[in-house]
Design a protein around this motif. Sequence first.
Motif, mmCIF file in Angstrom:
data_model
loop_
_atom_site.group_PDB
_atom_site.id
_atom_site.type_symbol
_atom_site.label_atom_id
_atom_site.label_comp_id
_atom_site.label_asym_id
_atom_site.label_seq_id
_atom_site.Cartn_x
_atom_site.Cartn_y
_atom_site.Cartn_z
ATOM 1 N N ASN A 281 0.883 -1.043 0.024
ATOM 2 C CA ASN A 281 -0.019 -0.101 -0.019
ATOM 3 C C ASN A 281 0.937 1.382 -0.094
ATOM 4 O O ASN A 281 1.426 1.596 1.039
ATOM 5 C CB ASN A 281 -0.916 0.246 1.309
ATOM 6 N N PRO A 282 0.940 1.827 -1.103
ATOM 7 C CA PRO A 282 2.150 2.931 -1.223
ATOM 8 C C PRO A 282 1.779 4.243 -0.439
ATOM 9 O O PRO A 282 2.587 4.987 -0.164
ATOM 10 C CB PRO A 282 2.084 3.084 -2.806
ATOM 11 N N SER A 283 0.531 4.329 0.216
ATOM 12 C CA SER A 283 0.314 5.415 0.757
ATOM 13 C C SER A 283 0.747 5.268 2.164
ATOM 14 O O SER A 283 0.987 6.301 3.096
ATOM 15 C CB SER A 283 -1.336 5.497 1.198
ATOM 16 N N CYS A 284 1.285 4.292 2.818
ATOM 17 C CA CYS A 284 2.111 3.887 3.859
ATOM 18 C C CYS A 284 3.697 4.659 3.639
ATOM 19 O O CYS A 284 4.014 5.172 4.900
ATOM 20 C CB CYS A 284 2.323 2.677 4.152
ATOM 21 N N TYR A 285 3.990 5.060 2.339
ATOM 22 C CA TYR A 285 5.114 5.619 2.440
ATOM 23 C C TYR A 285 5.146 7.257 2.892
ATOM 24 O O TYR A 285 5.940 7.905 3.223
ATOM 25 C CB TYR A 285 5.877 5.698 0.962
ATOM 26 N N LEU A 286 3.838 7.692 2.718
ATOM 27 C CA LEU A 286 3.476 9.059 2.940
ATOM 28 C C LEU A 286 2.863 9.440 4.230
ATOM 29 O O LEU A 286 3.253 10.525 4.976
ATOM 30 C CB LEU A 286 2.679 9.616 1.873
ATOM 31 N N ASN A 287 2.046 8.474 4.623
ATOM 32 C CA ASN A 287 1.320 8.675 5.928
ATOM 33 C C ASN A 287 0.941 7.469 6.679
ATOM 34 O O ASN A 287 -0.086 6.856 6.530
ATOM 35 C CB ASN A 287 -0.028 9.658 5.593
ATOM 36 N N PRO A 288 2.041 6.735 7.135
ATOM 37 C CA PRO A 288 1.818 5.470 7.757
ATOM 38 C C PRO A 288 0.836 5.398 8.698
ATOM 39 O O PRO A 288 0.111 4.578 8.935
ATOM 40 C CB PRO A 288 3.293 5.181 8.143
ATOM 41 N N CYS B 38 -0.461 1.701 8.988
ATOM 42 C CA CYS B 38 0.713 0.968 8.417
ATOM 43 C C CYS B 38 1.641 0.761 9.586
ATOM 44 O O CYS B 38 2.820 0.698 9.284
ATOM 45 C CB CYS B 38 1.217 1.555 7.240
ATOM 46 N N GLU B 39 1.168 0.564 10.864
ATOM 47 C CA GLU B 39 2.342 0.540 11.804
ATOM 48 C C GLU B 39 3.019 -0.699 11.654
ATOM 49 O O GLU B 39 4.275 -0.842 12.026
ATOM 50 C CB GLU B 39 1.501 0.625 13.260
ATOM 51 N N LEU C 162 1.696 -3.602 3.757
ATOM 52 C CA LEU C 162 0.829 -4.389 2.943
ATOM 53 C C LEU C 162 -0.531 -3.890 2.882
ATOM 54 O O LEU C 162 -1.096 -3.356 3.894
ATOM 55 C CB LEU C 162 0.853 -5.884 3.295
ATOM 56 N N PHE C 163 -1.301 -3.903 1.738
ATOM 57 C CA PHE C 163 -2.920 -3.730 1.863
ATOM 58 C C PHE C 163 -3.655 -4.685 2.683
ATOM 59 O O PHE C 163 -3.068 -5.644 3.195
ATOM 60 C CB PHE C 163 -3.418 -4.025 0.520
ATOM 61 N N PHE D 69 -7.285 5.089 -5.732
ATOM 62 C CA PHE D 69 -7.895 4.258 -4.640
ATOM 63 C C PHE D 69 -7.876 5.168 -3.534
ATOM 64 O O PHE D 69 -7.267 6.308 -3.646
ATOM 65 C CB PHE D 69 -7.365 3.051 -4.109
ATOM 66 N N GLU D 70 -8.851 5.062 -2.449
ATOM 67 C CA GLU D 70 -9.020 5.999 -1.577
ATOM 68 C C GLU D 70 -8.008 5.740 -0.147
ATOM 69 O O GLU D 70 -7.673 4.781 -0.037
ATOM 70 C CB GLU D 70 -10.217 5.900 -0.703
ATOM 71 N N PHE D 71 -7.507 6.707 0.183
ATOM 72 C CA PHE D 71 -6.455 6.751 1.256
ATOM 73 C C PHE D 71 -6.260 8.070 1.850
ATOM 74 O O PHE D 71 -7.083 9.138 1.563
ATOM 75 C CB PHE D 71 -5.024 6.349 0.665
ATOM 76 N N LYS D 72 -5.675 8.449 3.150
ATOM 77 C CA LYS D 72 -5.906 9.496 3.904
ATOM 78 C C LYS D 72 -4.429 10.282 3.659
ATOM 79 O O LYS D 72 -3.445 9.665 3.885
ATOM 80 C CB LYS D 72 -6.070 9.020 5.465
ATOM 81 N N HIS D 73 -4.639 11.626 3.161
ATOM 82 C CA HIS D 73 -3.330 12.435 3.232
ATOM 83 C C HIS D 73 -3.204 12.886 4.625
ATOM 84 O O HIS D 73 -4.073 12.901 5.531
ATOM 85 C CB HIS D 73 -4.031 13.557 2.251
#
Length: 618
Positions: free
Chosen positions: A541-548, A553-554, A558-559, A576-580
Motif C-alpha cells: 500500500n504505497p500510501s504508507c510511504y507518505l502517511n503510515p 501501516c504501523e 501491505l494492503f 483508490f481511497e487513502f488518507k492524506h
Amino acid sequence: MLILKNKTKLILFLSGVLIFLIHQIIFLSYLDFEKHHFDFQSVLSRLIFGKIWFFKNGLDVPWFTPHVCCGLPLYSNPESEFYSPVQFLFLFLKPLTTFKVIFFLYSLIGFCGFFLVLRNIFKLSNNASLIGSTIFLFNHCFAFHYLSGHIAWGLYYIVPFFFFLCALSLNNQNKISSLFLISCAGLIFATIMHSGGTRIVIEILIFVFFLTVLHLINFKNFKIIFHVSVAVLIGLMISSSKIYAGWSFVGELERDVSVLYFKSIRHFISVFFDFFFLSPREAIGNDVAKFDVLLSIEELSFNLSIVPLIILVIYLRSVPEITKDKFKLLFSSVLLIAVFVLILLNFSNTFLGSLVGKIPFMTTDWLSLRKLTPFILLFSILTAMMFDKISFKKYNLITFLFISIIIIQNISFDRNKLNKIFRYSELDILLNYNVTKDNVDDFKIEKVLSIVNDETSYSRPYEHHYFLNNRSIQYCYFPILGYDLKLLKPIVSKIKFNEYKIYDGTEENNTTTLNIEKKLKLRFYQGDPLLVINENLNFINPSCYLNPEGNNCEKNFLFKVDQKDELIKFLNYEPFEFKHLKLQIFFNYLSIFTLIFIFTIFFFWTIYRIKKNPSNKY
C-alpha cells in the motif's frame, strides 16, 4: 546605416542558428546509439505509466503506481513529471522522438534565454552575449545528465528565461503588463517543478540567486528582488502540492546518504579545473575521502571549454580597476561568500558540509559535486562580462575564434567516454512498446515477480519492463530508496511467492536481457497480489510511504484484507481511497486556487490588451 544594422542582425541570427545546429548534431547523436544508460528505464517506465493513467483516468492525480516495486508513490516522487510538457509529448510521440524534441526545446530556450539576459537585461554587446550563451549551451553537465536519463537536468536551461521575464517586468512601466510577465515567470517556475525540478529545486534557487545578485551589482535596483521573489512564490504556490508531497516522501524515508567528499583543497582545485575547463577525468578515487558508488562521465564533466580561462587571463592582463562603489563591493562580497559556501559543501570536515545533509531534497543526493552546478551559469555570465570590457582590434574575428574553440573542444571530446556507459539493450522493450486507447484496458498487474541470479543471489532491480506483461517486480531501480535498496528491502520483503521457474537464457521468447552474455541461471518467483497472508494482502500500500499512521501501516506496508476493493482498483491503474496528511490537503487546495488566480490574471490581461488595441476594421 540602416542597411548595415540589419546586415549585422542577420549575421548574428545566422551565427546563432549555426551554433545551435552544431550543438544539436553533436549531442542528439548520442540518443541514436544502439544502447542506452540504464537510468533511462526509470523515466521510460514512469512515462509509459503516465500514458496508461491518462488514457484511463484523464488528469486525475496519479498519487501512486503499481507498475514497479509492488507499489510506489508517483506524484510524490521528486523526479516524476506527469503534469509536464514531457508527459504531454509522450502521449503523441515515440519515446526517443519525445526525448529528442524535449532536448531540442530545452536547449533552444536555454540558448535564447541566456542571450536575452546578457543582451537585453545586462546590456552586453552582441558578441559578448553570443560567447556567453554559447558557453552556457555547450556545457556538458546538463546535456550528459539528460542523455543519461536524468532528464530533470535539462530544466536548468530554462532558468535564464524565467529570470529574463522577471527582469523584463521590472523595466515595464505598465503595472498590468508587469504583473502579467511576473505571472508568466511564476507559471514557468511551476512547470519546472512539475517536470522533475522538485528534485533539483535547491540548485535552481541558487541559479536564480546568482542572477539576482548580479543584477543588483550592475543596476542597484532592489525592485528586482521583489519581482523575482513574487515570481518564485507564485511558482512555489502553484506547485506546492507536488513539492510538499515530495518533501514528505523524502522525509519519511530518512535515507542515510553516504556523501562523496574531497580530501583537501588541493585535491578539489586539481579536479575543479579539469571538470570545468580542461579534459574531464574518468576517475577521481585518489582525490576523495568517500567513494562507495562508481562514478561515470556524466557526473565528472561540467566542461565549459578553456575559453573562460583564456578570457580571464586577457582581462587580468589589462589590470582592471577595482571599484570603490560600496554598494557593488557589498553585493560582490555576498556573491563571493555564496561561491565559497558551495565549495565548502564538498568537504565533510566543515560545518556546512555536515549541515547540508539536513536540507530537504539534498539528502537524496550523495554526490557533492552536483552542488557546483550553479557555477556553470555564473562562469558563463562572468566570461561574457569580461569579454565585453576587453578592447580587441578585430572584435568579430576574436569572437569567431573563441566560439570555434568551444565547438572544436566539444567535437574532439572522446565519445567513447559517454558511449561506454550506454550499454543496456533491455530498454528496447520500453522504447518500442506502444500504449494506445485500444489496448490500454489490457494493462493491469496480475502477478508480483522477483528475479534472482545464481552469481550474486541478489534480486535484480534493473528489470522495469515486466509491468508490460502485467507483472510488478519486487525490486526496482529507485535511487531515492538507496542504491543498495537498503530502504526498500525491509518493505517489499513481506511479499510472498508461490511459483518458481529457472531460466538459463535459452528461451527465445523470454524478455530478460541482462547477464545473458554471462549465461547465468535466473530464478523467477511469482505470486498472487490478492493472496491473503495473516489478514494482509500480497501487495504494498504505497500510501504508507507518505502517511503510515493515518493509513494503518504501523506493522507493515501491505494492503489489509478489508482493502481488497481498493487494491483491485490500484492493480487496474485506477485511483483508490487513502488518507492524506493534513498539510498535504492544504497544499492541494493552495495549488488549485493559485493556478485559477493566475489564469484569471491572464484572462483580464487579454481583455485589457483587446480594449487598449482594438483591431482596425476600416
